[in-house]
Design a protein around this motif. Sequence first.
Motif, PDB file in Angstrom:
ATOM      1  N   ALA A 185       1.056  -1.591   0.176  1.00  0.00           N
ATOM      2  CA  ALA A 185      -0.192  -0.300  -0.102  1.00  0.00           C
ATOM      3  C   ALA A 185       0.573   1.349   0.172  1.00  0.00           C
ATOM      4  CB  ALA A 185      -1.056   0.389   1.059  1.00  0.00           C
ATOM      5  N   ARG A 186       2.121   1.311   0.385  1.00  0.00           N
ATOM      6  CA  ARG A 186       2.597   2.081   0.699  1.00  0.00           C
ATOM      7  C   ARG A 186       3.468   2.609  -0.473  1.00  0.00           C
ATOM      8  NH1 ARG A 186       5.421   1.893   6.066  1.00  0.00           N
ATOM      9  NH2 ARG A 186       7.141   2.502   5.377  1.00  0.00           N
ATOM     10  N   SER A 187       4.049   1.447  -0.904  1.00  0.00           N
ATOM     11  CA  SER A 187       4.572   1.724  -2.317  1.00  0.00           C
ATOM     12  C   SER A 187       3.476   2.458  -3.324  1.00  0.00           C
ATOM     13  CB  SER A 187       4.919   0.496  -2.512  1.00  0.00           C
ATOM     14  OG  SER A 187       4.849   0.184  -4.115  1.00  0.00           O
ATOM     15  N   ALA A 188       2.243   1.721  -3.167  1.00  0.00           N
ATOM     16  CA  ALA A 188       1.236   2.453  -4.523  1.00  0.00           C
ATOM     17  C   ALA A 188       1.276   3.763  -4.063  1.00  0.00           C
ATOM     18  CB  ALA A 188       0.312   1.441  -3.740  1.00  0.00           C
ATOM     19  N   ILE A 189       1.015   4.283  -2.985  1.00  0.00           N
ATOM     20  CA  ILE A 189       0.712   5.665  -2.472  1.00  0.00           C
ATOM     21  C   ILE A 189       1.963   6.143  -3.395  1.00  0.00           C
ATOM     22  CG2 ILE A 189       0.647   7.297  -0.881  1.00  0.00           C
ATOM     23  CD1 ILE A 189      -0.612   5.212   1.002  1.00  0.00           C
ATOM     24  N   TRP A 190       3.651   5.924  -2.826  1.00  0.00           N
ATOM     25  CA  TRP A 190       4.242   6.615  -2.745  1.00  0.00           C
ATOM     26  C   TRP A 190       4.745   7.067  -4.705  1.00  0.00           C
ATOM     27  CZ3 TRP A 190       5.936  10.410   0.164  1.00  0.00           C
ATOM     28  CH2 TRP A 190       5.941  10.222   0.712  1.00  0.00           C
ATOM     29  N   LEU A 191       4.064   5.383  -4.979  1.00  0.00           N
ATOM     30  CA  LEU A 191       4.165   5.472  -6.548  1.00  0.00           C
ATOM     31  C   LEU A 191       3.174   6.064  -7.556  1.00  0.00           C
ATOM     32  CD1 LEU A 191       5.125   4.289  -9.428  1.00  0.00           C
ATOM     33  CD2 LEU A 191       3.739   2.835  -9.381  1.00  0.00           C
ATOM     34  N   THR A 192       2.347   6.997  -7.264  1.00  0.00           N
ATOM     35  CA  THR A 192       0.991   7.494  -7.208  1.00  0.00           C
ATOM     36  C   THR A 192       1.804   9.201  -7.196  1.00  0.00           C
ATOM     37  OG1 THR A 192      -1.050   6.242  -6.998  1.00  0.00           O
ATOM     38  CG2 THR A 192      -0.794   8.634  -6.755  1.00  0.00           C
ATOM     39  N   LEU A 193       2.475   9.419  -5.721  1.00  0.00           N
ATOM     40  CA  LEU A 193       2.309  10.477  -5.849  1.00  0.00           C
ATOM     41  C   LEU A 193       3.707  10.980  -6.690  1.00  0.00           C
ATOM     42  CD1 LEU A 193       2.427  11.011  -1.644  1.00  0.00           C
ATOM     43  CD2 LEU A 193       0.268  12.396  -3.599  1.00  0.00           C
ATOM     44  N   PHE A 194       4.713  10.722  -6.686  1.00  0.00           N
ATOM     45  CA  PHE A 194       5.376  10.693  -7.382  1.00  0.00           C
ATOM     46  C   PHE A 194       5.113  10.420  -8.814  1.00  0.00           C
ATOM     47  CE2 PHE A 194       9.034   8.791 -11.324  1.00  0.00           C
ATOM     48  CZ  PHE A 194       9.480   9.429  -9.916  1.00  0.00           C
ATOM     49  N   VAL A 195       4.323  10.347  -8.959  1.00  0.00           N
ATOM     50  CA  VAL A 195       4.077  10.279 -11.355  1.00  0.00           C
ATOM     51  C   VAL A 195       3.380  11.389 -10.864  1.00  0.00           C
ATOM     52  CG1 VAL A 195       2.469   9.167 -12.582  1.00  0.00           C
ATOM     53  CG2 VAL A 195       3.667   7.654 -11.125  1.00  0.00           C
ATOM     54  N   ALA A 196       2.279  11.783 -10.422  1.00  0.00           N
ATOM     55  CA  ALA A 196       2.131  12.971 -10.719  1.00  0.00           C
ATOM     56  C   ALA A 196       3.020  13.732 -10.014  1.00  0.00           C
ATOM     57  CB  ALA A 196       0.912  13.343  -9.089  1.00  0.00           C
ATOM     58  N   LEU A 197       3.933  13.791  -8.895  1.00  0.00           N
ATOM     59  CA  LEU A 197       4.798  14.857  -9.154  1.00  0.00           C
ATOM     60  C   LEU A 197       5.740  15.703  -9.750  1.00  0.00           C
ATOM     61  CD1 LEU A 197       5.638  14.796  -5.781  1.00  0.00           C
ATOM     62  CD2 LEU A 197       4.556  17.276  -6.904  1.00  0.00           C
TER      63      LEU A 197
END
Lengths: 290, 362
Positions: free
Chosen positions: A59-71
């Motif tokens: 879950a944490r990896s998914a959250i970070w990936l989502t934020l990273f891609v958006a940024l």
Amino acid sequence: MSAASRRANAEPRWVRWTLLGVGLSFLFFFLALPLIAVFVEAFAAGVPAYIAALKDPEARSAIWLTLFVALFVLPFNVVFGVAAAWSIAKFEFRGKALLITLIDLPFAVSPVVAGLVFILIFGAQGVFGPWFAAHDIKVVFALPGIILATMFITFPFVARELIPLMQSQGKDEEEAAISLGASGWQMFWRVTLPNIKWGLLYGVILANARAMGEFGAVSVVSGHIRGETNTLPLHVEILYNEYNSVGAFAAASVLALLALVTLLAKTVVEWRMRKETEMLDAALPPGKVE
Amino acid sequence: MSIEIRGIGKRFGSFIALDNIELDIPTGELVALLGPSGCGKTTLLRIIAGMESADAGQVMFSGEEATHLHARERNVGFVFQHYALFRHMSVFENVAFGLRVKPKKERPPEAAIRSKVMDLLKLVQLDWLAERYPSQLSGGQRQRIALARALAVEPKVLLLDEPFGALDTKVRKELRRWLRRLHDDMHISSVFVTHDQEEALEVADRVVVMNHGKIEQIGTPDEVYSNPATPFVYQFLGNVNVFHSRVHGTWADVGADVGAESETVANAHEGGAMAFVRPHDIDIEHSPVAGGLEATVQDVHAIGPLVRVELAHQSELIEVELTRERATELALVKGQQVWLKPRQVKVFALPGAALEEGGSGI
């Protein structure tokens, strides 16, 4: 209300209440209720289970990936959006209508199709696939693919927001800056950017919301590798399909929270924009008196 | 600084905006480019400023080639019809802009910028508005700030694009007199574009009348008004009654009577001719006069200091302007039969025939 005191253009009271009732119940059943349901389901097994679901490495990896891609995608959106809006609003050239249509393409094309296009181009059997494979660069089923798909999906937002704004502002101020000796960059930073900053921010917020929430295009190119190429929306789907409802809804609640923050930021920017527009309108010249 | 324009041409697609324009603007002159909308006057101004590129021809500043100089290198002050003030900057920062964007070597220190800007704001009599924003100013104030901003970089030429076009009549009149004084104090060359003939005639040293991308006439305000070179100039500068010789044979006789050379009139007759008479150059008589035109009074309006009389001669409408005194003396009523006598007629050959100037005054 008596007929005599009613304004001539007012609808009867029952019409107004019916319309209001229809609108509000629609809002409740289709927007408020699902949002509440997300949080209720997420906390169904109690707060500790909720926290545990979010602390899960995947879950944490998914959250970070989502934020990273958006940024990561945002700066590209800003540069492309400003450049496209600038050229469309301030210059006359052949193929302008075509460019405007092309900018809207990601809105018109189904996200799944968009994802498939990237597979066709960069996939193993794709046009550039073998070349990338030879150079040991993974595009599809890896981070670059997710970024490309997200970029494609979010391209129109900033440009769409800026084109009408820049067209309404015209190019007088830019020309004034140039005639006063400003260089192109000085003109952009000192005159153009301050005039479009709220519209730009608004476009960025919309693009950001879409980038974080995108499912279809990303789903096709990501390959669903847990802990690696799973974004938050994909993570929700996987957990839900595994009947892990607390985990799915906990992740969904994070997305919902991000959406609420976006909504708040959007409202603030809209409010600032309206104030600015009022100023702009006041700054418009009075009607020509002959 | 003098400006020379040599053979400038410009097309937008198939539309010819400017056609082989030749114009000299000597140092220190205030020149008006006057013409109807779409005549190319603004395009010419923008070409001088470097904001538009010409398809052909040259622009020279003080005899030096400037055609390919970028707008920022031309050192011209440009004033826009809609002011184009930077809306997110205070009045002070607007005026300071030209100084702040100078390369570091040339940029004056902050204190010098401050005093220079305040001097300019005093010059335009708006130093008390320094901290305001453009949206808080009236149209007239905005245009004066725009002028101060243009003057901050000490331009050699001041170019104004319909500078008073968006203002109401009273402010416009005040501002154009003020511009005239400012121009005389600053010792620069100024060119302004206008479609308002009154404005051009009042303010300018010289008026350039343009139509369809061509210059029709260049002259002092008095020259272009009292001695128009072409029918267009005659019609554009003030009201005018037009008579075609074929229709109004008698008016050619009138022309002869009032002193037009009969030979010219005869020549003009072969190709047909037009006679131009200003409404205030026609007198009305109660009794027949030699060569007078018989007409019927249609309407009488008092407009400020003048009385405008509309008369019908056969199917043509003729406009006459009388002083109030003369109108009282005549005591005209609708339907009355009168005789018209022109004081000054100008006869032009019809387009196609050679242009003949047969006009003269009494």
